[in-house]
Design a protein around this motif. Structure first.
Motif, mmCIF file in Angstrom:
data_model
loop_
_atom_site.group_PDB
_atom_site.id
_atom_site.type_symbol
_atom_site.label_atom_id
_atom_site.label_comp_id
_atom_site.label_asym_id
_atom_site.label_seq_id
_atom_site.Cartn_x
_atom_site.Cartn_y
_atom_site.Cartn_z
ATOM 1 N N VAL A 222 0.842 -1.200 0.000
ATOM 2 C CA VAL A 222 0.000 0.000 0.000
ATOM 3 C C VAL A 222 0.883 1.258 0.000
ATOM 4 O O VAL A 222 0.600 2.221 -0.719
ATOM 5 C CB VAL A 222 -0.943 0.000 1.223
ATOM 6 C CG1 VAL A 222 -1.638 1.349 1.384
ATOM 7 C CG2 VAL A 222 -1.987 -1.105 1.086
ATOM 8 N N LEU A 223 1.971 1.224 0.761
ATOM 9 C CA LEU A 223 2.809 2.428 0.864
ATOM 10 C C LEU A 223 3.590 2.689 -0.428
ATOM 11 O O LEU A 223 3.574 3.793 -0.966
ATOM 12 C CB LEU A 223 3.772 2.302 2.049
ATOM 13 C CG LEU A 223 3.110 2.284 3.437
ATOM 14 C CD1 LEU A 223 4.169 2.135 4.523
ATOM 15 C CD2 LEU A 223 2.283 3.548 3.666
ATOM 16 N N GLY A 226 1.331 3.246 -3.121
ATOM 17 C CA GLY A 226 0.668 4.508 -2.794
ATOM 18 C C GLY A 226 1.484 5.686 -3.306
ATOM 19 O O GLY A 226 0.937 6.658 -3.832
ATOM 20 N N ALA A 229 0.770 5.964 -6.860
ATOM 21 C CA ALA A 229 -0.516 6.636 -7.094
ATOM 22 C C ALA A 229 -0.386 8.141 -6.853
ATOM 23 O O ALA A 229 -0.964 8.944 -7.593
ATOM 24 C CB ALA A 229 -1.594 6.046 -6.192
ATOM 25 N N LEU A 230 0.385 8.523 -5.853
ATOM 26 C CA LEU A 230 0.566 9.956 -5.572
ATOM 27 C C LEU A 230 1.255 10.657 -6.741
ATOM 28 O O LEU A 230 0.895 11.765 -7.123
ATOM 29 C CB LEU A 230 1.379 10.146 -4.290
ATOM 30 C CG LEU A 230 0.659 9.814 -2.986
ATOM 31 C CD1 LEU A 230 1.621 9.851 -1.810
ATOM 32 C CD2 LEU A 230 -0.505 10.778 -2.756
ATOM 33 N N THR A 243 -5.436 9.079 -1.394
ATOM 34 C CA THR A 243 -4.336 8.112 -1.357
ATOM 35 C C THR A 243 -3.594 8.202 -0.022
ATOM 36 O O THR A 243 -3.290 7.175 0.597
ATOM 37 C CB THR A 243 -3.366 8.367 -2.530
ATOM 38 O OG1 THR A 243 -4.112 8.341 -3.748
ATOM 39 C CG2 THR A 243 -2.289 7.296 -2.585
ATOM 40 N N MET A 247 -3.206 5.192 2.814
ATOM 41 C CA MET A 247 -1.862 4.842 3.291
ATOM 42 C C MET A 247 -1.787 4.986 4.809
ATOM 43 O O MET A 247 -1.258 4.130 5.512
ATOM 44 C CB MET A 247 -0.806 5.738 2.609
ATOM 45 C CG MET A 247 -0.602 5.433 1.126
ATOM 46 S SD MET A 247 0.285 6.749 0.228
ATOM 47 C CE MET A 247 1.964 6.447 0.756
ATOM 48 N N GLN A 250 -3.899 2.244 6.655
ATOM 49 C CA GLN A 250 -3.258 0.932 6.606
ATOM 50 C C GLN A 250 -2.056 0.895 7.549
ATOM 51 O O GLN A 250 -1.914 -0.018 8.351
ATOM 52 C CB GLN A 250 -2.820 0.608 5.170
ATOM 53 C CG GLN A 250 -2.067 -0.714 5.026
ATOM 54 C CD GLN A 250 -2.881 -1.898 5.532
ATOM 55 O OE1 GLN A 250 -4.089 -1.954 5.371
ATOM 56 N NE2 GLN A 250 -2.203 -2.861 6.181
ATOM 57 N N GLY A 334 -7.857 0.134 0.187
ATOM 58 C CA GLY A 334 -6.534 0.761 0.120
ATOM 59 C C GLY A 334 -5.589 -0.011 -0.780
ATOM 60 O O GLY A 334 -4.872 0.575 -1.602
ATOM 61 N N GLU A 337 -6.689 0.466 -4.429
ATOM 62 C CA GLU A 337 -6.432 1.789 -4.989
ATOM 63 C C GLU A 337 -4.949 2.057 -5.236
ATOM 64 O O GLU A 337 -4.593 2.962 -5.979
ATOM 65 C CB GLU A 337 -6.977 2.874 -4.051
ATOM 66 C CG GLU A 337 -8.480 2.844 -3.873
ATOM 67 C CD GLU A 337 -9.229 3.173 -5.143
ATOM 68 O OE1 GLU A 337 -8.632 3.736 -6.060
ATOM 69 O OE2 GLU A 337 -10.420 2.833 -5.213
ATOM 70 N N THR A 338 -4.096 1.309 -4.566
ATOM 71 C CA THR A 338 -2.658 1.557 -4.701
ATOM 72 C C THR A 338 -1.999 0.411 -5.481
ATOM 73 O O THR A 338 -1.647 0.569 -6.638
ATOM 74 C CB THR A 338 -2.012 1.668 -3.310
ATOM 75 O OG1 THR A 338 -2.372 0.521 -2.530
ATOM 76 C CG2 THR A 338 -2.484 2.906 -2.595
ATOM 77 N N ASP A 341 -3.985 -0.431 -8.696
ATOM 78 C CA ASP A 341 -4.244 0.623 -9.687
ATOM 79 C C ASP A 341 -3.833 0.270 -11.126
ATOM 80 O O ASP A 341 -4.532 0.617 -12.064
ATOM 81 C CB ASP A 341 -3.579 1.928 -9.243
ATOM 82 C CG ASP A 341 -3.908 3.085 -10.168
ATOM 83 O OD1 ASP A 341 -5.085 3.474 -10.212
ATOM 84 O OD2 ASP A 341 -3.003 3.572 -10.859
#
Lengths: 530, 446
Positions: A222-223, A226, A229-230, A243, A247, A250, A334, A337-338, A341
Motif C-alpha cells: 500500500v505504501l 501509494g 498513485a501519488l 491516497t 496509506m 493501513q 486501500g 487503490e494503490t 491501480d
C-alpha cells in the motif's frame, strides 16, 4: 513493440478480434518472440523455486534453487532487453536503475523463501524487502516525476503486464500462489517469515508468524504503490488526499496499532475494520473474549465495533456515500487503490457481470447475517437449538468468504479481473454501504450538461465495472450501489464531465435542471429501451 | 401494413442518434449503412486507441447486442449512388436497397492542399478507423514525425505520437496556436504547455513540400521558411470538409456541404442530411453554415428524428459550448468569447501563477450582461453558465454566484475570490460580494 508485427496484415489492429485476443490472454501478440521466450524461462525459473521451497521433486532443493535462479535471471534479462528495444517502452536511466534494483530485490525474496531467510534475517530483509521497495520507488519517480502532471495511461492496453498479457497472467499465478501458501501451507513461507523477525521483535516484542509477514507485505504494498498513485494523480487534490488517507489507515490502524496492542498485552484489534467485513468482531466468540479482557479496553473495542457498524456507518454514508469507507479507510480498498491501480481497467463492464455482482454480493451479505444470527442464537441457547450447525456455518464462511474469496481470488486475480473483485462481488460491508448509498445518501456523480463525447475512458477505468459513460452521455447522474467514489472517472474524463458531489436528496436521480428548454430535452434524453 | 423504411448512411454520432430516437418514437424500419465499421464507436476516442488508453471495444458506447434488441439493422457496405426517382441505393456489394426516407450523415473528409509529396507513404490525415490503422503502420519504429495544422486534430496527433516516444515537430500557420479561436493568453498557454511536453512547436510556419526517399516514403519536409526537417511520418491535420461523394449524380444540391434547411431537408423530397456533411442554407443565429462538432451531430440527429417521426421540428441549438483537451490542459467554453473583444465588449481574465489555469468571462460594456466563459484547466458547470448567458444575467449577479458554476472535484483550489477582487477593483461602484460556495462543507449545510 510492433503492434502489427504479429497480427496477420489483413486483420485490423483496432477491432473486436484484436480485443478478444487481449481478453483471452493472448496479449502476447504484443510481445516480440524474444520477450515470449524470456517470460517462459522466467516462469520455469519460478516453478523451480516452488520445487526448492517445498523440498520436493527429483532434484535436491539447493540444486533446484540455483537452477531456478539462473533460469529466472536469464529469462528476465531476455524479456527486458527485448522490451527496451521497443520505442513505446524506452526507459530513462533512473527507471532502469529502479528496475534492476527491484529485480535484485525479488531475487533476494526468492532466496529468502528457500530457507536462507532463517540464516541471516536482517541481511535478507534488507536485500529482499528493502531493495524491492527501493527499486520500486526509484522506478516510479523516474517514470512519473520528470513529466508534467496529468493522466498517463499510455500503453496500458498494449502492455503484457496490464492488458492480461503473459506478464499479467504470470503475476496472477504468483499472487494466487502466495495466498494459497499463506493460508494453507505457511510452512513453505518459513524462510520469508524469519526475515521479518527483527521487525516483529521491534514492533511487537516477539517472533513473527505468517500473519505478521502478510501484514508487512500488505502495508508495504500500500505504501510503495501509494507513492506511485501519488505521483500518477498528483494533479488532483482529491486523489492525493484520498491516497494519503488509505496509506495512513493501513500503516497506523491496520499495522502499527495492532502491533502496539500486542506489546501492551492487549487484544490485537483493527480499529479500521468492522462487522460484517471483519465478521468475527461481532461473533459471540470474539465478543466474549474481548469482554472478558481485563482493563476495560476489550469492552471499548466491542463498543467501538458496534457503534461503527450500526451508527457511524449509516450516518457517514448518508452524508458522503460509501466512499468514506471503501476508498478512504478500508484496507481492502486501500490495496485496490494503490497496489491494484495498474489493473483497475480490467473489471468486467458487461450487463452479465452486473447481474452476477448483485446476486453474489447480496448473497454473501445474507450468508454473514445468517451465520452471525445462528451463532448468537446458539450461544444464547447454549447449543440447544442448532448444536454444531452454527459452528459449521461459521467455519464455512471463514473458509469460503474470509480466505478463498477475500484473499486468493480477491487479490490473486488483480492482474486478470481487476482490482476490486472482492469489493464488487464479495464484500458484505460493501453490500450494506451500497444499499445505504443507493437509497439513503446525498452522494451522486453528476454529469456536466452536453459535454460528454462518449469516449469511454470513465467506463474503462472504473474499477467497479460501472458503465459510467452510459449515464454521462445521457446527462444523467450516476447513482449506483457499487460506486466506491474513487473519483478516477472524473480524473480521466478529457472533457470535465463527471464530478463526485454530496447534495440534497431531492431530484438526485434526475440531475440538475437545465435552464434552457431546448437543451433540457437534448441533454436529459431518455435512452431507447433495451 | 408495410413499415416506413428509413435508411441512414453513416453510423457516426449523427446517424446513430437519428436511428436511436426514430426507434424510440416509432416502429419504422431502420437501416444504418457504414463502410467504416460494423458498429458505432466514438470518433473522439480514436486518439486513446492509439495511445493505448482504451481498447476498440471500449470506444463503443453500446454493446453489440443493443442494435438487434432495438431492431436497428446494421449494414456494412458503401453507397455508390442514389437513385432519387426510384428511391433506391446502389451499393458497392452490388446490392440495391429501397428507402422511403433517406438520411445522409456521411461526415467529413480530411483536407489536402496539393502539396508536393502529399501522397507519399507515411503522409496521412486522421479521421476514421482506417486512418488509425494506417497511422499504426506508418509510425512503427520511427523516431521523428511532423504534424501540420494548428487545430484540434493537430494537437491530438502530436499527443498521440508523443505518447509513443516519437519526437514531434508541429507546424502551425498562425502566429500563436489556434489564435483564430482562442484569446492571446489562452493561446499562449497552449504554446507553453506544448513546449513543456517537448513538442518542437514552429509557429508562423507552413509546409512547402514533402520529400521522398528512394522507396517513395517521406524522408523530410521543407517549410515555407526553407528549412528541411527530417521525419518518417507527416500528419496532415489541416481541417476537414463535408463528405458529399454520395450525392454525385443524384440531383441532391450541394455547395461545400449537402444543402439543407433548418429541418435538415435537402432539395429532394424524402432525402435529409445532417451532421458534418450538411450545410445550412441559412444557419441558426450565431451559428456556422457547417457544424463539425460531436454534440452538434447529436443535436442534429435528435432534431431530425422528430421530423422523421411526424413532428416537423426546426433545428434550434442553445447557447454555444465546446470543450477540448490540449495534452493535460482541459478547455471549456460557453457562449460567445471572441479571440479579441469586439466593440462594446469587455473581458475579465484571471490566470493562475503556474500559467496553466485561467478563467475568462466576457460581458457587454454598457449593461455588463455576461456573454461567455473560457476555462483553461478549470471545470465549470454547463447548465449554470449557459443559463446565465441565456437569462442575460449581469456580471454582479454572475460573480456573486460564481461558486455555483464551479465543477472542479472536491478539495481543488477555488478561484472565485480572485475574479471578484479584480472586478471590484475595476468597477468599485458595482462592487460584488461572493455569495455561493461549493465544496464538502458547503454541501453539508445546503
Amino acid at each position: 513493440m510492433g503492434l502489427v508485427n504479429h497480427v496477420e496484415p489483413e486483420v485490423p489492429v483496432y477491432s473486436d478480434r484484436y480485443d478478444r485476443s487481449l481478453a483471452l490472454g493472448e496479449g502476447g501478440a504484443l510481445l516480440t518472440s524474444g520477450q515470449k521466450v524470456g517470460m517462459a524461462l522466467a516462469g520455469f525459473g519460478l516453478l523451480l523455486f516452488v520445487v526448492a521451497a517445498f523440498g520436493a521433486g527429483p532434484i535436491s532443493p539447493v540444486k533446484a534453487f540455483v537452477a531456478g535462479l539462473l533460469v529466472l535471471v536469464f529469462g528476465l534479462v531476455l524479456y527486458y532487453t527485448r522490451s527496451l528495444a521497443a520505442p513505446t517502452t524506452r526507459l530513462s536511466k533512473g527507471a532502469r536503475t529502479g528496475l534492476v534494483l527491484f529485480g535484485a530485490g525479488l531475487l533476494g525474496l526468492l532466496a529468502a523463501a528457500t530457507g536462507a531467510g532463517s540464516l541471516a534475517p536482517v541481511f535478507f530483509f534488507a536485500w529482499g524487502i528493502g531493495l524491492t521497495c527501493l527499486g520500486g520507488l526509484l522506478y516510479f519517480r523516474a517514470r512519473y516525476a520528470g513529466h508534467p502532471a496529468g493522466i498517463r495511461n499510455d500503453g496500458l492496453m498494449h502492455s503484457a503486464t496490464t492488458a492480461r498479457g503473459a506478464v499479467g497472467w504470470l503475476l496472477g499465478i504468483v499472487f494466487t500462489g502466495f495466498y494459497v501458501l499463506l493460508y494453507w501451507f505457511p510452512g513453505a513461507l518459513e524462510g520469508l517469515i524469519r526475515t521479518v523477525d527483527p521487525l516483529s521483535h521491534l514492533l511487537r516484542g516477539g517472533p513473527a508468524d505468517q500473519w505478521f509477514l502478510y501484514g508487512t507485505f500488505y502495508t508495504l504494498a500500500v505504501l510503495v504503490m501509494g507513492v506511485r498513485a501519488l505521483y500518477r494523480y498528483r494533479h488532483s487534490r482529491y486523489q492525493v488526499l484520498r491516497t494519503l488517507s488509505v496509506m495512513f489507515f493501513q500503516l497506523v490502524f491496520a499495522y502499527l496499532i495492532p502491533a502496539i496492542l500486542v506489546v501492551l498485552n492487549q487484544p490485537e484489534f483493527y480499529f479500521s475494520y468492522f462487522w460484517p467485513l471483519k465478521y468475527s468482531y461481532l461473533w459471540p466468540s470474539d465478543v466474549g473474549w474481548l469482554m472478558a479482557h481485563p482493563g476495560g479496553l476489550g469492552v471499548f473495542m466491542v463498543f467501538w465495533g458496534v457503534v461503527l457498524s450500526f451508527v457511524a456507518t449509516p450516518i457517514l454514508t448518508y452524508f458522503f456515500g460509501k466512499r468514506w469507507y471503501c476508498s478512504w479507510v478500508c484496507g481492502c480498498g486501500g490495496l485496490a487503490e494503490t497496489f491494484g491501480d495498474p489493473w483497475r481497467h480490467l473489471s468486467d463492464k458487461s450487463l452479465k457481470a452486473w447481474q452476477i455482482e448483485r446476486w453474489m454480493v447480496h448473497g454473501v451479505l445474507v450468508f454473514v447475517v445468517v451465520t452471525t444470527a445462528l451463532l448468537w442464537i446458539n450461544s444464547a441457547t447454549e447449543g440447544a437449538i442448532f448444536g454444531g450447525l452454527s459452528q459449521a456455518y461459521a467455519r464455512a464462511y471463514g473458509f469460503l468468504i474470509g480466505a478463498v474469496f477475500a484473499g486468493v481470488i480477491g487479490v490473486g486475480f488483480y492482474p486478470v479481473m481487476g482490482s476490486r473483485v472482492w469489493c464488487r462481488f464479495g464484500c458484505p460491508m460493501a453490500a450494506i454501504l451500497g444499499l445505504f448509498q443507493k437509497y439513503f445518501s446525498r452522494f451522486r456523480i453528476t454529469t456536466n450538461g452536453g459535454q460528454c463525447i462518449s469516449c469511454g475512458n470513465c467506463s474503462a477505468y472504473c474499477e467497479m465495472g460501472i458503465d459510467v459513460r452510459w449515464y454521462a452521455q445521457r446527462g444523467q447522474n450516476v447513482i449506483r450501489a457499487s460506486c466506491v467514489g474513487c473519483g478516477i472517472c472524473s480524473a480521466v474524463c478529457p472533457r470535465g464531465v463527471l464530478n463526485l458531489e454530496n447534495g440534497p436528496r431531492r431530484g438526485r436521480y434526475n440531475g440538475p435542471v437545465l435552464v434552457e428548454r431546448d437543451a433540457l430535452t437534448l441533454l436529459s434524453e431518455e435512452d431507447v429501451a433495451g | 401494413m408495410q413499415r416506413t423504411h428509413i435508411v441512414i448512411v453513416g453510423n457516426g454520432i449523427t446517424g446513430i442518434t437519428t436511428a436511436r430516437f426514430v426507434r424510440k418514437w416509432s416502429n419504422h424500419r431502420i437501416t444504418v449503412i457504414s463502410a467504416e465499421s460494423d458498429h458505432f464507436y466514438s470518433r473522439p476516442a480514436l486518439m486513446y486507441l492509439y495511445m493505448g488508453h482504451l481498447t476498440y471495444a471500449q470506444t463503443k458506447p453500446y454493446d453489440d447486442g443493443f442494435w438487434e434488441r432495438n431492431d436497428i439493422e446494421l449494414l456494412r457496405d458503401y453507397v455508390r449512388s442514389i437513385d432519387t426517382e426510384a428511391r433506391r441505393l446502389h451499393l458497392s456489394s452490388g446490392n440495391t436497397l429501397h428507402y422511403d426516407r433517406l438520411v445522409l450523415a456521411t461526415g467529413s473528409k480530411s483536407n489536402r492542399f496539393g502539396w508536393p509529396g502529399e501522397d507519399l507513404d507515411g503522409v496521412q490525415g486522421l479521421y476514421g478507423l482506417q486512418d488509425l490503422e494506417r497511422m499504426e503502420r506508418n509510425t512503427r519504429g520511427i523516431e521523428r514525425a511532423v504534424v501540420v495544422g494548428g487545430g484540434l486534430i493537430g494537437v491530438e496527433m502530436a499527443e498521440m505520437l508523443h505518447s509513443r516516444g516519437i519526437q514531434v515537430t508541429f507546424l502551425v500557420r498562425e502566429r500563436s496556436y489556434m489564435d483564430y479561436l482562442l484569446p492571446p493568453e489562452e493561446s499562449e498557454m497552449v504554446n507553453r504547455h506544448l513546449c513543456r511536453h517537448g513538442i518542437d512547436l514552429r509557429l508562423s510556419t507552413e509546409l512547402r513540400e514533402i520529400l521522398p526517399d528512394e522507396a517513395g516514403r517521406v524522408r523530410a519536409v521543407v517549410t515555407t521558411g526553407g528549412e528541411e526537417i527530417p521525419c518518417r511520418f507527416v500528419g496532415l491535420a489541416v481541417g476537414v470538409h463535408p463528405n458529399v461523394d454520395v450525392t454525385e449524380g443524384s440531383g441532391i444540391e450541394t455547395n461545400r456541404g449537402i444543402l439543407v434547411n433548418t429541418y435538415f431537408e435537402t432539395n429532394v423530397p424524402g432525402v435529409y442530411a445532417a451532421g458534418d456533411c450538411a450545410e445550412f442554407r441559412e444557419p441558426p443565429p450565431g451559428r456556422k453554415r457547417i457544424e463539425q462538432l460531436w454534440y452538434t451531430g447529436r443535436m442534429h440527429g435528435y432534431t431530425l428524428a422528430r421530423t422523421l417521426c411526424g413532428e416537423r421540428t426546426p433545428y434550434r441549438p442553445g447557447v454555444f459550448f465546446n470543450s477540448a483537451k490540449f495534452f493535460d490542459i482541459e478547455y471549456q467554453t460557453y457562449g460567445d468569447v471572441a479571440p479579441v473583444p469586439r466593440e462594446g465588449e469587455e473581458t475579465l481574465f484571471w490566470q493562475h501563477p503556474s500559467g496553466d489555469k485561467s478563467i475568462r468571462i466576457n460581458f457587454r460594456r454598457d449593461d455588463h450582461r455576461v456573454l461567455g466563459f473560457n476555462l483553461m484547466g478549470v471545470r465549470y458547470r454547463h447548465e449554470v453558465c449557459a443559463g446565465w448567458i441565456r437569462q442575460r444575467r449581469p456580471m454582479p449577479y454572475v460573480l456573486a454566484h460564481l461558486g455555483a458554476a464551479n465543477f472542479d472535484p472536491e478539495f481543488f483550489a477555488r478561484y472565485e475570490r480572485e475574479l471578484v477582487a479584480q472586478y471590484n477593483a475595476r468597477y468599485p461602484d458595482r462592487a460584488v460580494r461572493l455569495k455561493k460556495k461549493k465544496g464538502l462543507w458547503a454541501s453539508l449545510t445546503t
